[in-house]
Design a protein around this motif. Structure first.
Motif, PDB file in Angstrom:
ATOM      1  N   SER A  21       3.073  13.837   0.278  1.00  0.00           N
ATOM      2  CA  SER A  21       4.457  14.018   0.709  1.00  0.00           C
ATOM      3  C   SER A  21       4.538  13.842   2.215  1.00  0.00           C
ATOM      4  N   THR A  77      12.305  13.361   2.336  1.00  0.00           N
ATOM      5  CA  THR A  77      10.883  13.279   2.005  1.00  0.00           C
ATOM      6  C   THR A  77      10.561  11.956   1.316  1.00  0.00           C
ATOM      7  N   TYR A  79       7.351  10.118  -0.832  1.00  0.00           N
ATOM      8  CA  TYR A  79       6.177  10.483  -1.614  1.00  0.00           C
ATOM      9  C   TYR A  79       5.296   9.268  -1.874  1.00  0.00           C
TER      10      TYR A  79
END
Length: 113
Positions: A21, A77, A79
């Motif tokens: 992440s 975020t 990933y």
């Protein structure tokens, strides 16, 4: 000031999976193209994957079909889901904000039995 903080690295056995992440602050995340790079010991940093603001993705040939990049614009975020890991995937993984040209501090991924 733009900040990128990676997490999720660690030690995993060959064939295993990890999800990295990268939380971004200080920028309009939803507009930015985000990428993942990696650097193995004694080697140059190399491109792994990127995702643009529209969700278009691109991958290095060495990870295509095994890694998946995604983003959550609510959580700011990005990933990197990594499956079928091999020893050749061992490296420090960095995320990059292409708009600001800022990098995170990196997270170590070690694939070993």
């Amino acid at each position: 000031q733009v900040q990128l903080v990676e997490s999720g690295g660690g030690l995993v056995q060959p064939g295993g999976s990890l999800r990295l992440s990268c939380v971004v602050s200080g920028s309009i995340f939803s507009r930015n193209t985000m990428g993942w790079y990696r650097q193995a010991p004694g080697k140059q940093r190399e491109f792994v994957a990127y995702i643009n603001s529209g969700g278009f993705t691109n991958y290095a040939g060495s990870v295509k079909g095994r890694f998946t990049i995604s983003r959550d614009n609510v959580k700011n975020t990005v990933y990197l889901q990594m499956n079928s890991l091999t020893a050749e995937d061992t490296a420090v993984y960095y995320c990059k904000d292409f708009r600001s040209d800022y990098w995170g501090q990196g997270t170590q991924v070690t694939v070993s039995s």
